[in-house]
Design an enzyme around this catalytic site. Structure first.
Site, PDB file in Angstrom:
ATOM      1  N   HIS A  65       0.876  -1.347   0.090  1.00 36.06           N
ATOM      2  CA  HIS A  65       0.105   0.015  -0.110  1.00 36.06           C
ATOM      3  C   HIS A  65       0.887   1.195  -0.129  1.00 36.06           C
ATOM      4  CE1 HIS A  65      -3.483  -2.517   1.696  1.00 36.06           C
ATOM      5  NE2 HIS A  65      -3.273  -2.687   0.455  1.00 36.06           N
ATOM      6  N   HIS A  85      -7.584  -8.248  -8.285  1.00 41.66           N
ATOM      7  CA  HIS A  85      -8.295  -9.063  -7.047  1.00 41.66           C
ATOM      8  C   HIS A  85      -8.394  -7.946  -5.780  1.00 41.66           C
ATOM      9  CE1 HIS A  85      -6.321 -12.022  -9.347  1.00 41.66           C
ATOM     10  NE2 HIS A  85      -6.906 -12.862  -8.610  1.00 41.66           N
ATOM     11  N   SER A 107      -6.352  -1.871  -0.966  1.00 41.07           N
ATOM     12  CA  SER A 107      -5.915  -1.050  -2.165  1.00 41.07           C
ATOM     13  C   SER A 107      -6.737  -0.257  -2.946  1.00 41.07           C
ATOM     14  CB  SER A 107      -5.186  -1.973  -3.213  1.00 41.07           C
ATOM     15  OG  SER A 107      -5.870  -3.234  -3.166  1.00 41.07           O
ATOM     16  N   GLU A 119     -13.662  -8.284  -7.922  1.00 39.93           N
ATOM     17  CA  GLU A 119     -13.558  -8.956  -6.702  1.00 39.93           C
ATOM     18  C   GLU A 119     -14.737 -10.068  -7.243  1.00 39.93           C
ATOM     19  OE1 GLU A 119     -12.066  -9.436  -4.075  1.00 39.93           O
ATOM     20  OE2 GLU A 119     -13.305 -11.144  -3.815  1.00 39.93           O
ATOM     21  N   GLY A 164     -11.027 -11.791 -12.053  1.00 38.51           N
ATOM     22  CA  GLY A 164     -10.122 -10.674 -12.402  1.00 38.51           C
ATOM     23  C   GLY A 164      -9.248 -11.168 -13.669  1.00 38.51           C
ATOM     24  N   ASP A 218      -2.948  -8.911  -7.465  1.00 36.48           N
ATOM     25  CA  ASP A 218      -2.872  -9.191  -6.033  1.00 36.48           C
ATOM     26  C   ASP A 218      -3.589 -10.360  -5.714  1.00 36.48           C
ATOM     27  OD1 ASP A 218      -2.086  -8.967  -3.406  1.00 36.48           O
ATOM     28  OD2 ASP A 218      -3.658  -7.307  -3.044  1.00 36.48           O
TER      29      ASP A 218
HETATM   30  N1  SAM Z   1      -5.881  -6.051  -2.951  1.00 35.96           N
HETATM   31  C1  SAM Z   1      -6.551  -6.065  -1.620  1.00 35.96           C
HETATM   32  C2  SAM Z   1      -5.674  -5.034  -1.117  1.00 35.96           C
HETATM   33  O1  SAM Z   1      -4.525  -4.933  -0.939  1.00 35.96           O
HETATM   34  O2  SAM Z   1      -6.623  -4.413  -0.285  1.00 35.96           O
HETATM   35  C3  SAM Z   1      -6.381  -7.421  -1.522  1.00 35.96           C
HETATM   36  C4  SAM Z   1      -6.915  -8.709  -2.056  1.00 35.96           C
HETATM   37  S1  SAM Z   1      -6.907 -10.095  -1.423  1.00 35.96           S
HETATM   38  C5  SAM Z   1      -5.153 -10.481  -1.270  1.00 35.96           C
HETATM   39  C6  SAM Z   1      -7.256 -11.070  -2.796  1.00 35.96           C
HETATM   40  C7  SAM Z   1      -8.826 -10.942  -3.072  1.00 35.96           C
HETATM   41  O3  SAM Z   1      -8.970 -11.605  -4.338  1.00 35.96           O
HETATM   42  C8  SAM Z   1      -9.824 -11.740  -1.951  1.00 35.96           C
HETATM   43  O4  SAM Z   1     -10.538 -10.691  -1.779  1.00 35.96           O
HETATM   44  C9  SAM Z   1     -10.454 -12.694  -3.090  1.00 35.96           C
HETATM   45  O5  SAM Z   1     -11.621 -13.214  -2.500  1.00 35.96           O
HETATM   46  C10 SAM Z   1     -10.361 -12.435  -4.237  1.00 35.96           C
HETATM   47  N2  SAM Z   1     -10.203 -13.364  -5.659  1.00 35.96           N
HETATM   48  C11 SAM Z   1      -9.746 -14.526  -5.370  1.00 35.96           C
HETATM   49  N3  SAM Z   1      -9.745 -15.237  -6.731  1.00 35.96           N
HETATM   50  C12 SAM Z   1      -9.948 -14.223  -7.640  1.00 35.96           C
HETATM   51  C13 SAM Z   1     -10.383 -14.213  -8.887  1.00 35.96           C
HETATM   52  N4  SAM Z   1     -10.119 -15.250  -9.761  1.00 35.96           N
HETATM   53  N5  SAM Z   1     -10.775 -12.949  -9.508  1.00 35.96           N
HETATM   54  C14 SAM Z   1     -11.026 -11.713  -8.608  1.00 35.96           C
HETATM   55  N6  SAM Z   1     -10.930 -11.962  -7.603  1.00 35.96           N
HETATM   56  C15 SAM Z   1     -10.378 -12.997  -6.763  1.00 35.96           C
END
Ligand code: SAM
Length: 259
Positions: free
Chosen positions: A19, A42, A94, A112, A137, A157
């Protein structure tokens, strides 16, 4: 569906690295009046409560953001906006780091896949002008690239719950750059004792990434010894910005022993 929930990890040392860096890169990209695009594959729920049961259960924020004074960093501006609105225990994911720092003429798209995280994300960014997609994503970013305006940033991410995700994330980054060369693409990855991230870095070599790794100790790190960012098409000034991130992230973030 897999079960990763970022609420257990929000504000931990890896989040600090990601971040702080995200805010600095957005600052570099917005130093001209011209609009930019920001895409996240993500996104998570966007807004976290560091006093929640999940955050308290792991205590990871206490080993991360709670030990730092971000004053003077680009991230501090986002944190201040979010805490003024939601209180002192709020922590921006993020999407809220980005939407706090971007301007009305910038274009924000957030993806998401998890239904509850998606619903929370929609609430968190309401009124910011960000578009929120409940979508895979990997599919979504390929479908939407290139975005307008062409200058921009993509954050990848993933949760890395499955081993194949390291190479999948690298392939996505290269595909986005091929479709949308004007965009910088930033991939976050955990640095693991098991070395799984090496597959990601090898696959990214053709994209000539700028790689920034930091080390930290997490009590329940589960093999995570640090955090990495691989940035393709990094804007001018990124290297200096990353040095600043390491400096401002101390004592939580350390230079890895092998660099
Ligand atoms: N980027 C965020 C942050 O820094 O605040 C954190 C994201 S977290 C590491 C990963 C997220 O990806 C989770 O909320 C999960 O539900 C989502 N996720 C998992 N597989 C995914 C996909 N194929 N496409 C979109 N989202 C996905």
């Amino acid at each position: 569906m897999l079960s990763y929930q970022h609420a257990y990890h929000a504000g931990n040392p890896a989040d600090v690295h990601k971040h702080y860096a995200l805010a600095e890169i957005i600052r570099l990209l917005t130093n001209k009046e011209r609009g930019i695009s920001y895409l996240e594959t993500h996104a998570g729920r966007g807004l976290y409560d560091l006093s929640s049961d999940q955050a308290q259960k792991t205590g990871e924020a206490a080993e991360g953001i709670a030990l730092l004074d971000p004053q003077g960093t680009a991230f501090a501006d986002a944190l201040s906006i979010v805490r003024t609105r939601y209180g002192e225990n709020a922590y921006p994911g993020s999407p809220l780091v980005a939407s706090s720092l971007l301007r009305p003429h910038d274009h924000i798209v957030l993806m998401e896949r998890h239904p509850q995280e998606h619903a929370a994300l929609k609430r968190a960014v309401r009124g910011t002008g960000a578009e929120v997609h409940r979508r895979d994503g990997y599919e979504g970013a390929r479908a939407l690239s290139p975005m307008e305006p062409r200058r921009g940033l993509v954050l990848i991410d993933p949760p890395y719950e499955v081993k194949t995700e390291y190479e999948e994330a690298a392939r996505l980054a290269l595909d986005i750059r091929a479709r949308w060369p004007e965009a910088a693409v930033m991939v976050w990855y955990p640095v693991l004792a098991a070395g799984r991230h090496e597959a990601l870095l090898s696959a990214l070599v053709p994209g000539e990434p700028l790689v920034d790794e930091v080390a930290f100790a997490l009590k329940e790190g589960k093999g995570m010894t640090g955090s990495g960012l691989a940035i393709l098409g990094a804007p001018y000034g990124t290297e200096a910005a990353m040095a600043e991130v390491l400096q401002r992230g101390q004592p939580v973030l350390r230079r890895p022993a092998r660099v």
